[in-house]
Each structure stands twice: as C-alpha cells, then as structure tokens.
Design a protein around this motif. Structure first.
Motif, PDB file in Angstrom:
ATOM      1  N   ASP A  54       0.822  -1.201   0.000  1.00  0.00           N
ATOM      2  CA  ASP A  54       0.000   0.000   0.000  1.00  0.00           C
ATOM      3  C   ASP A  54       0.856   1.251   0.000  1.00  0.00           C
ATOM      4  OD1 ASP A  54      -2.246  -1.494  -0.039  1.00  0.00           O
ATOM      5  OD2 ASP A  54      -2.683  -1.309   2.099  1.00  0.00           O
ATOM      6  N   TYR A  55       1.915   1.270   0.799  1.00  0.00           N
ATOM      7  CA  TYR A  55       2.731   2.466   0.901  1.00  0.00           C
ATOM      8  C   TYR A  55       3.630   2.663  -0.308  1.00  0.00           C
ATOM      9  CZ  TYR A  55       1.301   3.578   5.615  1.00  0.00           C
ATOM     10  OH  TYR A  55       0.571   3.939   6.711  1.00  0.00           O
ATOM     11  N   GLN A  56       3.886   1.638  -1.079  1.00  0.00           N
ATOM     12  CA  GLN A  56       4.696   1.819  -2.269  1.00  0.00           C
ATOM     13  C   GLN A  56       3.950   2.638  -3.310  1.00  0.00           C
ATOM     14  OE1 GLN A  56       5.780  -2.112  -3.431  1.00  0.00           O
ATOM     15  NE2 GLN A  56       7.576  -2.168  -2.132  1.00  0.00           N
ATOM     16  N   THR A  57       2.641   2.664  -3.274  1.00  0.00           N
ATOM     17  CA  THR A  57       1.887   3.413  -4.263  1.00  0.00           C
ATOM     18  C   THR A  57       1.679   4.859  -3.841  1.00  0.00           C
ATOM     19  OG1 THR A  57      -0.197   2.716  -3.280  1.00  0.00           O
ATOM     20  CG2 THR A  57       0.679   1.368  -5.058  1.00  0.00           C
ATOM     21  N   VAL A  58       1.913   5.203  -2.588  1.00  0.00           N
ATOM     22  CA  VAL A  58       1.766   6.570  -2.114  1.00  0.00           C
ATOM     23  C   VAL A  58       3.110   7.267  -2.264  1.00  0.00           C
ATOM     24  CG1 VAL A  58       1.255   8.039  -0.138  1.00  0.00           C
ATOM     25  CG2 VAL A  58      -0.013   5.932  -0.477  1.00  0.00           C
ATOM     26  N   ARG A  59       3.115   8.377  -3.014  1.00  0.00           N
ATOM     27  CA  ARG A  59       4.355   9.098  -3.258  1.00  0.00           C
ATOM     28  C   ARG A  59       4.175  10.579  -2.964  1.00  0.00           C
ATOM     29  NH1 ARG A  59       6.897   6.933  -8.950  1.00  0.00           N
ATOM     30  NH2 ARG A  59       7.510   4.882  -8.189  1.00  0.00           N
ATOM     31  N   ARG A  60       5.262  11.217  -2.572  1.00  0.00           N
ATOM     32  CA  ARG A  60       5.288  12.670  -2.367  1.00  0.00           C
ATOM     33  C   ARG A  60       5.997  13.275  -3.573  1.00  0.00           C
ATOM     34  NH1 ARG A  60       4.886  16.047   2.095  1.00  0.00           N
ATOM     35  NH2 ARG A  60       4.718  14.208   3.409  1.00  0.00           N
ATOM     36  N   TYR A  61       5.325  14.203  -4.240  1.00  0.00           N
ATOM     37  CA  TYR A  61       5.860  14.857  -5.426  1.00  0.00           C
ATOM     38  C   TYR A  61       6.187  16.312  -5.122  1.00  0.00           C
ATOM     39  CZ  TYR A  61       4.256  10.862  -8.121  1.00  0.00           C
ATOM     40  OH  TYR A  61       4.072   9.602  -8.607  1.00  0.00           O
ATOM     41  N   GLY A  72       9.413  27.924   0.002  1.00  0.00           N
ATOM     42  CA  GLY A  72       9.866  26.566  -0.272  1.00  0.00           C
ATOM     43  C   GLY A  72       9.071  25.938  -1.412  1.00  0.00           C
ATOM     44  N   PRO A  73       9.552  24.826  -1.939  1.00  0.00           N
ATOM     45  CA  PRO A  73       8.837  24.164  -3.034  1.00  0.00           C
ATOM     46  C   PRO A  73       7.511  23.569  -2.554  1.00  0.00           C
ATOM     47  CG  PRO A  73      10.658  22.815  -2.303  1.00  0.00           C
ATOM     48  CD  PRO A  73      10.766  24.117  -1.566  1.00  0.00           C
ATOM     49  N   ILE A  74       6.559  23.530  -3.443  1.00  0.00           N
ATOM     50  CA  ILE A  74       5.252  22.944  -3.126  1.00  0.00           C
ATOM     51  C   ILE A  74       5.357  21.439  -3.305  1.00  0.00           C
ATOM     52  CG2 ILE A  74       2.832  22.814  -3.785  1.00  0.00           C
ATOM     53  CD1 ILE A  74       3.019  25.703  -4.681  1.00  0.00           C
ATOM     54  N   GLN A  75       4.918  20.700  -2.276  1.00  0.00           N
ATOM     55  CA  GLN A  75       4.936  19.243  -2.336  1.00  0.00           C
ATOM     56  C   GLN A  75       3.514  18.716  -2.206  1.00  0.00           C
ATOM     57  OE1 GLN A  75       7.690  17.891   0.635  1.00  0.00           O
ATOM     58  NE2 GLN A  75       9.451  18.392  -0.636  1.00  0.00           N
ATOM     59  N   VAL A  76       3.218  17.692  -2.997  1.00  0.00           N
ATOM     60  CA  VAL A  76       1.888  17.100  -3.055  1.00  0.00           C
ATOM     61  C   VAL A  76       2.022  15.602  -2.846  1.00  0.00           C
ATOM     62  CG1 VAL A  76      -0.130  16.755  -4.525  1.00  0.00           C
ATOM     63  CG2 VAL A  76       1.152  18.871  -4.687  1.00  0.00           C
ATOM     64  N   GLU A  98       3.070  16.838 -14.838  1.00  0.00           N
ATOM     65  CA  GLU A  98       3.083  15.401 -15.111  1.00  0.00           C
ATOM     66  C   GLU A  98       3.869  14.711 -14.001  1.00  0.00           C
ATOM     67  OE1 GLU A  98       4.356  12.153 -18.515  1.00  0.00           O
ATOM     68  OE2 GLU A  98       4.891  14.254 -18.765  1.00  0.00           O
ATOM     69  N   LEU A  99       3.264  13.697 -13.390  1.00  0.00           N
ATOM     70  CA  LEU A  99       3.925  12.946 -12.326  1.00  0.00           C
ATOM     71  C   LEU A  99       4.942  11.998 -12.951  1.00  0.00           C
ATOM     72  CD1 LEU A  99       0.822  12.111 -10.109  1.00  0.00           C
ATOM     73  CD2 LEU A  99       2.310  14.109 -10.023  1.00  0.00           C
ATOM     74  N   THR A 100       6.178  12.045 -12.445  1.00  0.00           N
ATOM     75  CA  THR A 100       7.251  11.216 -12.998  1.00  0.00           C
ATOM     76  C   THR A 100       7.792  10.277 -11.913  1.00  0.00           C
ATOM     77  OG1 THR A 100       9.010  12.770 -12.414  1.00  0.00           O
ATOM     78  CG2 THR A 100       7.928  13.105 -14.530  1.00  0.00           C
ATOM     79  N   ASP A 101       8.675   9.385 -12.343  1.00  0.00           N
ATOM     80  CA  ASP A 101       9.311   8.486 -11.383  1.00  0.00           C
ATOM     81  C   ASP A 101      10.752   8.903 -11.105  1.00  0.00           C
ATOM     82  OD1 ASP A 101      10.281   7.851 -13.845  1.00  0.00           O
ATOM     83  OD2 ASP A 101      10.020   5.689 -13.645  1.00  0.00           O
ATOM     84  N   VAL A 102      11.088  10.171 -11.380  1.00  0.00           N
ATOM     85  CA  VAL A 102      12.422  10.697 -11.126  1.00  0.00           C
ATOM     86  C   VAL A 102      12.497  11.126  -9.663  1.00  0.00           C
ATOM     87  CG1 VAL A 102      14.083  12.485 -11.729  1.00  0.00           C
ATOM     88  CG2 VAL A 102      12.640  11.472 -13.504  1.00  0.00           C
ATOM     89  N   ARG A 103      13.427  10.534  -8.933  1.00  0.00           N
ATOM     90  CA  ARG A 103      13.583  10.832  -7.506  1.00  0.00           C
ATOM     91  C   ARG A 103      14.539  12.010  -7.354  1.00  0.00           C
ATOM     92  NH1 ARG A 103      12.674   7.945  -2.517  1.00  0.00           N
ATOM     93  NH2 ARG A 103      11.679   6.324  -3.736  1.00  0.00           N
ATOM     94  N   LEU A 104      14.121  12.988  -6.535  1.00  0.00           N
ATOM     95  CA  LEU A 104      14.940  14.168  -6.286  1.00  0.00           C
ATOM     96  C   LEU A 104      15.853  13.951  -5.090  1.00  0.00           C
ATOM     97  CD1 LEU A 104      12.201  16.891  -6.839  1.00  0.00           C
ATOM     98  CD2 LEU A 104      13.933  16.103  -8.445  1.00  0.00           C
ATOM     99  N   TYR A 105      16.716  14.937  -4.813  1.00  0.00           N
ATOM    100  CA  TYR A 105      17.704  14.816  -3.738  1.00  0.00           C
ATOM    101  C   TYR A 105      17.072  14.685  -2.354  1.00  0.00           C
ATOM    102  CZ  TYR A 105      16.620  19.688  -2.791  1.00  0.00           C
ATOM    103  OH  TYR A 105      15.964  20.848  -2.489  1.00  0.00           O
ATOM    104  N   ASP A 106      15.855  15.219  -2.164  1.00  0.00           N
ATOM    105  CA  ASP A 106      15.218  15.162  -0.846  1.00  0.00           C
ATOM    106  C   ASP A 106      14.330  13.926  -0.669  1.00  0.00           C
ATOM    107  OD1 ASP A 106      13.242  15.890  -2.595  1.00  0.00           O
ATOM    108  OD2 ASP A 106      12.505  17.578  -1.404  1.00  0.00           O
ATOM    109  N   GLY A 107      14.334  13.030  -1.640  1.00  0.00           N
ATOM    110  CA  GLY A 107      13.568  11.792  -1.528  1.00  0.00           C
ATOM    111  C   GLY A 107      12.186  11.862  -2.154  1.00  0.00           C
ATOM    112  N   THR A 108      11.762  13.043  -2.579  1.00  0.00           N
ATOM    113  CA  THR A 108      10.462  13.161  -3.238  1.00  0.00           C
ATOM    114  C   THR A 108      10.633  12.885  -4.721  1.00  0.00           C
ATOM    115  OG1 THR A 108      10.741  15.527  -3.639  1.00  0.00           O
ATOM    116  CG2 THR A 108       9.686  14.878  -1.566  1.00  0.00           C
TER     117      THR A 108
END
Length: 121
Positions: A54-61, A72-76, A98-108
């Motif tokens: 379940d938690y693998q499908t929940v992501r912070r963008y 600060g940047p807006i996170q969703v 567009e939601l991507t699967d690219v992971r940023l430096y802060d883990g989002t």
C-alpha cells in the motif's frame, strides 16, 4: 420454613451442576478459538506485506518551478500512477504537471510542469 430448608440441598446441587457445565462449555469454546486463530507471527508478516504494497503506491511529489508562501517548493502527496497529469493553481493561472518516477535529492519525486493556461473568472 421447613420446605425451604429441605429444598436447599437440591438448589445447591442444581447451581453446582450448572456451574460445572458452564465451565466445561467455556473451556471448549476457548480451546476452539485458540486452535482456529492463526499464529501471531504469520499475522504480523501478512500485515507488513500488505502495508508495504500500500505504501509503495503513495508518493510525495515536488512541483518543479513553484514556491509556496514560505518560499519553499510545493509538495503534493498522490496515489496516482506515473504519467498522470495534475492541475495546480499557481497565482491567477493554473498549471498542469506530469507525475514522474524521477527521484529528487530530498527523496520526493518530480512533478514536471507541462503547460500553463489562464483561468476564466
């Protein structure tokens, strides 16, 4: 009064036998419940595996190119799959990300801006 005294042994015997039957039934039910109940270790492992999926499908963008009131940047947080478009209000405009699967430096994960268009008011 003599009738009550003479019937007292029968009353005590009836209460005792009812208590004995109650204890036997209680023990049998408890034994059956403990036999039917799965092992707690198996239950815990099953719960953990369900939570992980379940938690693998929940992501912070992080919405790239946007800033909130604090600068600060807006996170969703989203459960939508990669490639889904998200419309977010930016000032008087709305911007599509567009939601991507690219992971940023802060883990989002990155949500890239696609286009902007004016809102009709």
């Amino acid at each position: 009064m003599n009738v009550f005294v003479e019937s007292l042994p029968e009353l005590i015997g009836a209460l005792g036998s009812a208590g004995a039957v109650g204890i036997v039934v209680w023990c049998a039910r408890r034994w059956r419940r403990s036999r039917d109940r799965p092992d707690p270790a198996v239950l815990e492992q099953r719960a953990r595996s369900e939570l992980v999926t379940d938690y693998q499908t929940v992501r912070r963008y992080t919405l790239l190119g946007t800033t909130g009131r604090d600068g600060g940047p807006i996170q969703v947080i989203s459960t939508r799959p990669v490639g889904t478009f998200l419309i977010w209000p930016v000032g008087r405009q709305q911007e599509r990300f567009e939601l991507t699967d690219v992971r940023l430096y802060d883990g989002t994960f990155a949500a890239e801006p696609v286009d902007r268009y004016e809102t009709v008011r």
